[in-house]
Write a protein that holds these residues in place. Structure first.
Motif, PDB file in Angstrom:
ATOM      1  N   GLN A  57       6.471   2.016  -4.474  1.00  0.00           N
ATOM      2  CA  GLN A  57       6.423   3.371  -3.936  1.00  0.00           C
ATOM      3  C   GLN A  57       7.070   4.374  -4.886  1.00  0.00           C
ATOM      4  O   GLN A  57       6.570   5.499  -5.048  1.00  0.00           O
ATOM      5  CB  GLN A  57       7.108   3.422  -2.573  1.00  0.00           C
ATOM      6  N   ALA A  84       0.839  -1.205   0.000  1.00  0.00           N
ATOM      7  CA  ALA A  84       0.000   0.000   0.000  1.00  0.00           C
ATOM      8  C   ALA A  84       0.870   1.250   0.000  1.00  0.00           C
ATOM      9  O   ALA A  84       0.949   1.976   1.005  1.00  0.00           O
ATOM     10  CB  ALA A  84      -0.924  -0.005   1.219  1.00  0.00           C
ATOM     11  N   SER A 100       3.784  11.606  -8.926  1.00  0.00           N
ATOM     12  CA  SER A 100       3.364  12.724  -8.078  1.00  0.00           C
ATOM     13  C   SER A 100       3.990  14.025  -8.558  1.00  0.00           C
ATOM     14  O   SER A 100       4.714  14.062  -9.554  1.00  0.00           O
ATOM     15  CB  SER A 100       3.780  12.459  -6.630  1.00  0.00           C
ATOM     16  N   GLN A 106       0.021   7.268  -2.139  1.00  0.00           N
ATOM     17  CA  GLN A 106      -0.438   7.689  -3.450  1.00  0.00           C
ATOM     18  C   GLN A 106      -0.066   9.147  -3.726  1.00  0.00           C
ATOM     19  O   GLN A 106       0.234   9.914  -2.801  1.00  0.00           O
ATOM     20  CB  GLN A 106      -1.945   7.511  -3.527  1.00  0.00           C
ATOM     21  N   PRO A 107      -0.080   9.567  -4.995  1.00  0.00           N
ATOM     22  CA  PRO A 107       0.261  10.956  -5.317  1.00  0.00           C
ATOM     23  C   PRO A 107      -0.548  11.976  -4.542  1.00  0.00           C
ATOM     24  O   PRO A 107      -0.012  13.023  -4.135  1.00  0.00           O
ATOM     25  CB  PRO A 107      -0.029  11.030  -6.824  1.00  0.00           C
ATOM     26  N   SER A 108      -1.838  11.694  -4.288  1.00  0.00           N
ATOM     27  CA  SER A 108      -2.654  12.637  -3.520  1.00  0.00           C
ATOM     28  C   SER A 108      -2.161  12.765  -2.085  1.00  0.00           C
ATOM     29  O   SER A 108      -2.253  13.847  -1.476  1.00  0.00           O
ATOM     30  CB  SER A 108      -4.120  12.196  -3.532  1.00  0.00           C
ATOM     31  N   GLU A 109      -1.625  11.680  -1.529  1.00  0.00           N
ATOM     32  CA  GLU A 109      -1.072  11.724  -0.174  1.00  0.00           C
ATOM     33  C   GLU A 109       0.303  12.382  -0.175  1.00  0.00           C
ATOM     34  O   GLU A 109       0.651  13.138   0.741  1.00  0.00           O
ATOM     35  CB  GLU A 109      -0.975  10.308   0.386  1.00  0.00           C
ATOM     36  N   GLU A 144       4.722   5.561  -7.542  1.00  0.00           N
ATOM     37  CA  GLU A 144       3.788   6.593  -7.099  1.00  0.00           C
ATOM     38  C   GLU A 144       4.483   7.940  -6.940  1.00  0.00           C
ATOM     39  O   GLU A 144       3.911   8.993  -7.250  1.00  0.00           O
ATOM     40  CB  GLU A 144       3.127   6.175  -5.781  1.00  0.00           C
TER      41      GLU A 144
END
Length: 403
Positions: free
Chosen positions: A343, A318, A350, A321-324, A346
Motif C-alpha cells: 500500500q 489489493a 500517488s 491504487q493512485p487513481s483511487e 501505491e
C-alpha cells in the motif's frame, strides 16, 4: 561522559548495554558492572512492583524508572528511523501508559493435579507463571484470575488453555479455548462464572469452534463517543489512554482534510475520532480486510448520516491504487506488525500530500517511511508511544507531508 562498565542504553530485548557494547541482563542506564560481573544499581534502577518480575515473560523493564522507559521507547523509534536515513522535523514527547491500564490480554492456563495455573508464559519458555499479582492489567481483568483458575481446575481439557480477556463497555469479555463442558453441571458452571463475575460475554471453544455461552446484551466498545459492536477476538488498542493520545494526534495532524481514507481501519479506532472532532462535512472511508471488523464498522458508520463509509478489502493483496487515492485529501494507515509495503508503494506513486502512519513496529514503519521519503515526503511529526508498559514493545504515530 560514561566510564568503563557503565550502562548507557537498553537493547531491543531489554538488556543493559555498556559503552563498550557488553550486554548485561537486569541493568539500566546509570548502573555499573562490578568486577565480579554483578550490577551496581544507579539512580534510575528501581524495585520491580511485581513479585513475578524476572520469571514472567510479560514484562522486561520493571526495574527501570519512567525516565529510562521513555528514553527506551524514544530511542527504539528514532534508532529505526536513523537506520533508514529518515529525519523528523518535530519529535513530540513520549507517551507512556500508566500501570493497571491494559484492557486486553491473552493469558495461558493449565489444569494440574493440584488445581490449575493461570498467567503469562515465562520468558523464552512454554512454562506458565501462575499469576498472583499483575500491575499491568486493568483491575477488572485481574479480578478474574482467581475465578478463571478455579474454573480451569474443574473443566480444563488436556493441554494448554488460552484465556483472551478484553474490557468492553459492558464489562469483561472472556474467550476460552480447550475447555470441555461435559454435561449439564459443567455448562451451568460456565454460566455461573459469567453471571457471578459480571462478564459481558463468555465464549468457549471446545474443539469445534468458538461458541458464545453468555451475552446478556450486545457487546460494544465506544470509540470517540460512537458505540461499535465488538466481535469476539477483534483488535483493540491495548490501553484507552494510548488510544486517545494517538487519536488526538491524528485529529490534529489531519487538519482540515474533508475526505479521508482510514486504511486497515479495524473497528474504526481513528475513523470515528476524525468524524466526531473534525469538520462537520468530513467523510471517512474505513478500509478493512477482517470481515467481522468491517461489518461492525459498517453498522456503526450507518449511524453517522453517511459520513463514515466502509469498504471490505485486503490491502496486502489489493492496495488502493493512485487513481483511487486521488479521491482523498489525506490518508491514515494503521497496519499490522508487518507494515504496509504494497500500500505504501501505491501511496508513494500517488499525488497524496498528507499521510498519517500509526505503527506497532518501528522496523517495518521505518522501511515504509523510507519509501515515502524517497518519493517526496518528509516526516514532519513523530510521537513514540509505550502503551505496553514495562515491555520492549514500542509503537508510534507519525505524519508525512509532501516537501
Amino acid at each position: 561522559m560514561s566510564g568503563p562498565g557503565e550502562i548507557v542504553r537498553i537493547a531491543a530485548r531489554g538488556d543493559g548495554v555498556t559503552a563498550e557494547g557488553r550486554h548485561v541482563a537486569g541493568a539500566v542506564p546509570g548502573d555499573r558492572v562490578a568486577a565480579d560481573g554483578g550490577v551496581l544499581e544507579g539512580a534510575h534502577h528501581v524495585t520491580a512492583p511485581c513479585p513475578h518480575f524476572g520469571p514472567c515473560g510479560g514484562c522486561q523493564l520493571q526495574h527501570a524508572d519512567d525516565t529510562v522507559l521513555a528514553d527506551f521507547v524514544r530511542d527504539r523509534v528514532l534508532g529505526a528511523a536513523a537506520r533508514q536515513g529518515i529525519e523528523t522535523l518535530e519529535i513530540l514527547p513520549v507517551h507512556l501508559s500508566p500501570p493497571a491500564t491494559r484492557r486486553r490480554a491473552s493469558l495461558h492456563g493449565l489444569r494440574t493435579a493440584k488445581g490449575a495455573v493461570l498467567g503469562f508464559r515465562a520468558g523464552g519458555s512454554h512454562r506458565i507463571v501462575d499469576m498472583k499479582a499483575c500491575p499491568v492489567l486493568h483491575e477488572q481483568l485481574f479480578a478474574l484470575s482467581g475465578p478463571l483458575r478455579a474454573f480451569i481446575a474443574a473443566h480444563g481439557g488436556k493441554g494448554g488453555i488460552e484465556a483472551r480477556l478484553t474490557l468492553a463497555d459492558q464489562g469483561p469479555d472472556v474467550a476460552l479455548t480447550n475447555v470441555a463442558l461435559d454435561g449439564l453441571a459443567a455448562t451451568e458452571a460456565a454460566l455461573d462464572l459469567a453471571r457471578e463475575n459480571g462478564l459481558a460475554r463468555l465464549s468457549i471453544d471446545q474443539g469445534y469452534g468458538t461458541e458464545t455461552m453468555w451475552e446478556p446484551e450486545p457487546v460494544s466498545v465506544t470509540l470517540s463517543g460512537i458505540p461499535v459492536d465488538l466481535p469476539p477476538g477483534a483488535f483493540l488498542q491495548a490501553t484507552i489512554d494510548a488510544q486517545e493520545r494517538m487519536a488526538s494526534d491524528a485529529i490534529a495532524w489531519i487538519g482540515d482534510a474533508s475526505v479521508v481514507a482510514d486504511l486497515f481501519a479495524g473497528l474504526g479506532t481513528f475513523a470515528f475520532g476524525l468524524l466526531t472532532a473534525g469538520p462537520a462535512k468530513r467523510k471517512v472511508l474505513g478500509v478493512e480486510a477482517d470481515r467481522a471488523a468491517h461489518l461492525a464498522f459498517k453498522a456503526a458508520g450507518a449511524r453517522t448520516g453517511g459520513r463514515a463509509l466502509a469498504l471490505h478489502r485486503d490491502l496486502f493483496r489489493a492496495p488502493l491504487q493512485p487513481s483511487e487515492l486521488a479521491r482523498f485529501d489525506a490518508v491514515l494507515l494503521d497496519p499490522p506488525r508487518a507494515g504496509a509495503k504494497a500500500q505504501v508503494a501505491e501511496i508513494a506513486a500517488s499525488e497524496l500530500a498528507r499521510v498519517l502512519y500509526v505503527s506497532c513496529n518501528p522496523a517495518s514503519w521505518a522501511r515504509d517511511a523510507a519509501r515515502l521519503v524517497e518519493n517526496g515526503f518528509r516526516c514532519t511529526k513523530l510521537r513514540p508511544v509505550g502503551q505496553f508498559r514495562w515491555s520492549t514493545h514500542v509503537e508510534l504515530v507519525s505524519l508525512f507531508e509532501r516537501a
